[in-house]
Write a protein that holds these residues in place. Sequence first.
Motif, PDB file in Angstrom:
ATOM      1  N   ASN A  21      81.860 118.405  80.357  1.00  0.00           N
ATOM      2  CA  ASN A  21      81.923 119.641  79.697  1.00  0.00           C
ATOM      3  C   ASN A  21      81.005 119.572  78.790  1.00  0.00           C
ATOM      4  N   GLU A  22      79.742 119.012  78.752  1.00  0.00           N
ATOM      5  CA  GLU A  22      78.520 119.178  77.901  1.00  0.00           C
ATOM      6  C   GLU A  22      77.461 119.123  78.675  1.00  0.00           C
ATOM      7  N   VAL A  23      76.434 119.825  78.359  1.00  0.00           N
ATOM      8  CA  VAL A  23      75.150 120.007  78.891  1.00  0.00           C
ATOM      9  C   VAL A  23      73.981 120.051  78.002  1.00  0.00           C
ATOM     10  N   TYR A  24      72.756 119.445  78.381  1.00  0.00           N
ATOM     11  CA  TYR A  24      71.711 119.728  77.420  1.00  0.00           C
ATOM     12  C   TYR A  24      71.189 121.086  77.680  1.00  0.00           C
ATOM     13  N   TRP A  25      70.711 121.887  76.648  1.00  0.00           N
ATOM     14  CA  TRP A  25      70.117 123.063  76.820  1.00  0.00           C
ATOM     15  C   TRP A  25      69.094 123.426  77.771  1.00  0.00           C
ATOM     16  N   TYR A  26      68.013 122.256  77.868  1.00  0.00           N
ATOM     17  CA  TYR A  26      67.092 122.432  78.845  1.00  0.00           C
ATOM     18  C   TYR A  26      67.717 122.508  80.232  1.00  0.00           C
ATOM     19  N   ASP A  27      68.970 121.880  80.375  1.00  0.00           N
ATOM     20  CA  ASP A  27      69.182 122.116  81.953  1.00  0.00           C
ATOM     21  C   ASP A  27      69.483 123.212  82.371  1.00  0.00           C
ATOM     22  N   LEU A  28      70.149 124.090  81.330  1.00  0.00           N
ATOM     23  CA  LEU A  28      70.478 125.508  81.629  1.00  0.00           C
ATOM     24  C   LEU A  28      69.341 126.527  82.191  1.00  0.00           C
ATOM     25  N   VAL A  29      68.043 126.129  81.716  1.00  0.00           N
ATOM     26  CA  VAL A  29      66.887 126.987  81.869  1.00  0.00           C
ATOM     27  C   VAL A  29      66.571 127.010  83.552  1.00  0.00           C
ATOM     28  N   GLY A  30      66.796 128.395  84.060  1.00  0.00           N
ATOM     29  CA  GLY A  30      66.374 128.394  85.565  1.00  0.00           C
ATOM     30  C   GLY A  30      67.691 128.502  86.229  1.00  0.00           C
ATOM     31  N   LEU A  31      68.756 128.422  85.690  1.00  0.00           N
ATOM     32  CA  LEU A  31      69.960 128.528  86.534  1.00  0.00           C
ATOM     33  C   LEU A  31      70.376 130.065  86.643  1.00  0.00           C
TER      34      LEU A  31
ATOM     35  N   LEU B 108      73.511 138.384  87.754  1.00  0.00           N
ATOM     36  CA  LEU B 108      72.791 139.179  86.375  1.00  0.00           C
ATOM     37  C   LEU B 108      71.557 138.634  86.071  1.00  0.00           C
ATOM     38  N   GLY B 109      71.132 137.487  86.775  1.00  0.00           N
ATOM     39  CA  GLY B 109      69.569 136.979  86.486  1.00  0.00           C
ATOM     40  C   GLY B 109      69.579 135.693  86.446  1.00  0.00           C
ATOM     41  N   THR B 110      68.467 135.040  85.635  1.00  0.00           N
ATOM     42  CA  THR B 110      68.121 133.808  85.612  1.00  0.00           C
ATOM     43  C   THR B 110      68.065 133.411  84.195  1.00  0.00           C
ATOM     44  N   VAL B 111      68.540 132.390  83.448  1.00  0.00           N
ATOM     45  CA  VAL B 111      68.507 131.840  82.337  1.00  0.00           C
ATOM     46  C   VAL B 111      66.991 131.648  81.893  1.00  0.00           C
ATOM     47  N   LYS B 112      66.366 132.143  80.976  1.00  0.00           N
ATOM     48  CA  LYS B 112      65.020 132.124  80.521  1.00  0.00           C
ATOM     49  C   LYS B 112      64.900 131.067  79.616  1.00  0.00           C
ATOM     50  N   SER B 113      65.666 131.087  78.550  1.00  0.00           N
ATOM     51  CA  SER B 113      66.017 130.194  77.498  1.00  0.00           C
ATOM     52  C   SER B 113      67.314 130.152  76.810  1.00  0.00           C
TER      53      SER B 113
ATOM     54  N   GLU C 252      74.956 121.376  89.664  1.00  0.00           N
ATOM     55  CA  GLU C 252      74.665 121.036  91.100  1.00  0.00           C
ATOM     56  C   GLU C 252      74.330 122.262  91.943  1.00  0.00           C
ATOM     57  N   ALA C 253      75.147 123.509  91.734  1.00  0.00           N
ATOM     58  CA  ALA C 253      74.838 124.670  92.327  1.00  0.00           C
ATOM     59  C   ALA C 253      73.933 125.718  91.726  1.00  0.00           C
ATOM     60  N   ASN C 254      73.285 125.102  90.573  1.00  0.00           N
ATOM     61  CA  ASN C 254      72.409 125.967  89.784  1.00  0.00           C
ATOM     62  C   ASN C 254      72.793 127.250  89.448  1.00  0.00           C
ATOM     63  N   ARG C 255      74.154 127.277  88.911  1.00  0.00           N
ATOM     64  CA  ARG C 255      74.760 128.438  88.635  1.00  0.00           C
ATOM     65  C   ARG C 255      75.670 128.300  87.190  1.00  0.00           C
ATOM     66  N   ILE C 256      75.574 129.481  86.665  1.00  0.00           N
ATOM     67  CA  ILE C 256      76.846 129.836  85.593  1.00  0.00           C
ATOM     68  C   ILE C 256      77.567 130.886  85.652  1.00  0.00           C
ATOM     69  N   ASP C 257      78.716 130.792  85.549  1.00  0.00           N
ATOM     70  CA  ASP C 257      79.859 131.735  85.787  1.00  0.00           C
ATOM     71  C   ASP C 257      80.096 132.582  84.475  1.00  0.00           C
ATOM     72  N   VAL C 258      80.021 133.881  84.343  1.00  0.00           N
ATOM     73  CA  VAL C 258      80.152 134.338  83.057  1.00  0.00           C
ATOM     74  C   VAL C 258      81.332 135.633  83.229  1.00  0.00           C
ATOM     75  N   ASP C 259      81.929 135.984  82.043  1.00  0.00           N
ATOM     76  CA  ASP C 259      82.660 137.137  82.154  1.00  0.00           C
ATOM     77  C   ASP C 259      81.759 138.155  81.177  1.00  0.00           C
ATOM     78  N   TRP C 260      80.987 138.839  82.249  1.00  0.00           N
ATOM     79  CA  TRP C 260      79.898 139.837  81.500  1.00  0.00           C
ATOM     80  C   TRP C 260      79.775 140.868  82.418  1.00  0.00           C
ATOM     81  N   GLN C 261      79.728 142.027  82.003  1.00  0.00           N
ATOM     82  CA  GLN C 261      79.571 143.208  83.033  1.00  0.00           C
ATOM     83  C   GLN C 261      78.023 143.094  83.247  1.00  0.00           C
ATOM     84  N   SER C 262      77.624 143.925  84.299  1.00  0.00           N
ATOM     85  CA  SER C 262      76.336 144.208  84.718  1.00  0.00           C
ATOM     86  C   SER C 262      75.684 145.430  83.772  1.00  0.00           C
ATOM     87  N   ASP C 263      76.550 146.155  83.332  1.00  0.00           N
ATOM     88  CA  ASP C 263      75.899 147.422  82.473  1.00  0.00           C
ATOM     89  C   ASP C 263      76.097 147.050  80.872  1.00  0.00           C
ATOM     90  N   TYR C 264      76.295 145.484  80.533  1.00  0.00           N
ATOM     91  CA  TYR C 264      76.340 145.332  79.085  1.00  0.00           C
ATOM     92  C   TYR C 264      74.796 145.003  78.514  1.00  0.00           C
TER      93      TYR C 264
END
Length: 79
Positions: A7-17, A27-32, A67-79
């Motif tokens: 349940n830990e990740v390095y922040w740089y691993d999130l960029v591009g997911l 919703l898009g791709t993590v830029k930073s 592994e799936a290059n994905r982050i799942d969020v509870d965030w609406q597309s109109d936020y």
Amino acid sequence: LPEVEDNEVYWYDLVGLTVVNRRGELLGTVKSVEDNGAHPILRVTGVEGGERLIPMVAAFVEGVDLEANRIDVDWQSDY
């Protein structure tokens, strides 16, 4: 860098997911990942060119699958 614990990740691993909400909407791709003092913020570049700032907290981020290059969020597309 040392290995991360479960349940830990390095922040740089999130960029591009890709970021997907509960409805399955892309919703898009993590830029930073930025630190605002209280918690990290995901800066997500939208599929239509805009940006979203999503707090990297358990209330909104439901899962990170490197592994799936994905982050799942509870965030609406109109936020």
